[in-house]
Design an enzyme around this catalytic site. Structure first.
Site, PDB file in Angstrom:
ATOM      1  CB  SER A  49     -18.906 -41.285 166.532  1.00 27.07           C
ATOM      2  OG  SER A  49     -20.026 -40.662 167.104  1.00 27.07           O
ATOM      3  CD  GLU A  50     -23.694 -44.615 170.754  1.00 25.69           C
ATOM      4  OE1 GLU A  50     -23.132 -45.360 171.564  1.00 25.69           O
ATOM      5  OE2 GLU A  50     -24.728 -43.982 171.009  1.00 25.69           O
ATOM      6  CG  ASN A  51     -23.316 -41.094 165.346  1.00 24.51           C
ATOM      7  OD1 ASN A  51     -22.285 -41.205 166.026  1.00 24.51           O
ATOM      8  ND2 ASN A  51     -23.614 -39.982 164.728  1.00 24.51           N
TER       9      ASN A  51
END
Lengths: 220, 233
Positions: A49-51
């Site tokens: 997940s990019e976050n």
């Protein structure tokens, strides 16, 4: 109406899920890609997940929601065993540095060489890009999971992009409800076509030129 | 604790025209108490560097309502209709940066790196006019570091020295933001004794943090931060 049916989206998600290998590090884009975890069967993937998370687990029940643990779509998630947390610059080092095996992205358009447009529509406000360009630039393999045509029945798989492109890097594969295409040396190759769909029908819904694979599967 | 301030005391350091660097991914890991205090402060014409502008009327979205923003620099503003409207009415400038470039530019800003070459965005409208260079036969674009006058970050805990401990994906941009501002204000839910956070769990070492502000306005219920009805004065 012209809204994509649930069965079409599920079909696309199932087909992309088949493409993923046990142990792959995968980043799922928003939209259809978010359905994929439901169709992985026994395969164990590491979802990024990019976050700032590697190891997305199942959606939590309502009483276990923690908004300090969310997906890139800002939905509550959990962590699978072995998950790790890191900051945004480390997350994008992972993406940009070629450590993510597969990015599964939605797309507004793809051209017949595999060039991708997935962040902006001409004439509309261009106020969001998110991680789209980083994923296009950095993932080892790019699979586009998308409906074959736009909501107003315009082709999205076209000869030349009319929407702004997302980078110079090209897609490896396109999965729609009608067909599966792979790209080799900038040539689009039809490898699978939906049952009850003829190549002539597909040529009507696809503006791009494509080559039919000698091993074409007709039962997709 | 030497660095402890009230939200008002800390926020007073922000001046009209400042560039603010703000952690958070949407409302997750966003310094909500500090932002609320800023809406009651008289600094105007601010430039905010943050991934998003919160949501309508929530988080950084409140600075649109209070009309304190001149410009927003970030990666995704489409989900806040107020931001889109303010931009369309020419009340807000927007500079769009790919999310990974935003994170790396903040990291560079705090790390003494003036600029760096990246593949992200090459061949797109977002890097038009920027310097290009080939390395190993591949095109890269030169991106500059981002720095600001004031950084606002959110962590779960601080110890008495100001070491910060981040919680799950609420970490996001906060560690980078905490390095790239001249003055760094950290909002935390809890302050613990020095030594109570294990050294390997410290996400931001205390030397980066100038002020610590305790969140006394938002309480976590059912996994969500719920605003309490408390006034500031």
């Amino acid at each position: 109406m012209n809204k994509t049916s649930v069965t079409d989206k599920v079909k696309i998600a199932q087909r992309v899920a088949d493409e993923l290998q046990d142990g792959d590090v995968v980043n799922l884009g928003v939209g259809i890609p978010t359905l994929i975890p439901d169709y992985l069967g026994d395969k164990s993937l590491f979802l990024q997940s990019e976050n700032g998370l590697l190891g997305i687990g199942p959606t939590p029940p309502d009483d276990q929601v923690d908004m300090d643990l969310i997906s890139a779509s800002k939905k509550p998630i959990t962590m699978s065993p072995g998950a790790s947390l890191f900051s945004s610059s480390n997350s994008f080092a992972m993406i940009r540095g070629g450590h993510v095996d597969v990015a599964i992205l939605g797309a507004l358009q793809v051209d017949e060489t595999g060039e991708i447009a997935n962040w902006a529509v001409p004439g509309k406000d261009i106020l969001g890009v998110g991680g789209a360009m980083d994923l296009v630039a950095g993932a080892k393999k790019i699979i586009l999971s998308m409906t074959h045509q736009s909501k107003d029945k315009k082709p999205k798989i076209i000869k030349k992009l009319t929407f702004p492109r997302s980078g110079v890097r090209k897609a490896d594969m396109v999965v729609t409800e009608q067909a599966v295409f792979k790209f080799e040396n900038e040539t689009m190759i039809l490898t699978e076509i939906a049952e009850d769909f003829s190549i002539d029908q597909l040529k009507e819904s696809t503006e791009a030129n494509f080559v039919v694979s000698p091993e074409l599967k007709t039962d997709y | 604790m030497k660095k402890l301030r009230t939200a008002e005391e800390a926020i007073k350091k922000i001046k009209t025209g400042d560039i603010l660097l703000v952690g958070g991914f949407g409302l997750s890991g966003s310094p909500l108490t500090l932002i609320d205090a800023l809406t009651e402060h008289d600094a105007r014409e601010l430039t905010v560097v943050s991934n998003n502008l919160g949501e309508e009327g929530r988080g950084l979205g409140r600075l649109l309502v209070s009309q304190q923003l001149k410009k927003a620099i970030g990666s995704y503003f489409t989900t806040n209709r107020d931001a889109v409207k303010a931009w369309a009415a020419n009340d807000l400038e927007i500079e769009l940066i790919p999310q990974g470039t935003l994170a790396e530019s903040l990291r560079a800003g705090g790390a003494g790196i003036a600029a760096y070459f990246t593949r992200t965005g090459v061949g797109t409208e977002l890097v038009e006019g920027k310097e290009m260079r080939e390395f190993d036969g591949e095109p890269y674009v030169l991106e500059q570091a981002i720095k600001g006058e004031v950084s606002l970050v959110k962590a779960l805990k601080a110890d008495s020295l100001g070491n910060l401990y981040y919680h799950k994906t609420a970490m996001n941009f906060n560690p980078e933001v905490a390095t790239a501002g001249d003055l760094v204000i950290a909002e935390v839910d809890e302050i613990v004794e020095t030594g109570d956070i294990a050294p390997e769990d410290i996400g931001t070492p205390h030397i980066y943090v100038d002020y610590v502000v305790l969140n006394d306005r938002y309480i976590k219920e059912g996994g969500r931060y719920i605003e309490q009805n408390v006034g500031y004065r």
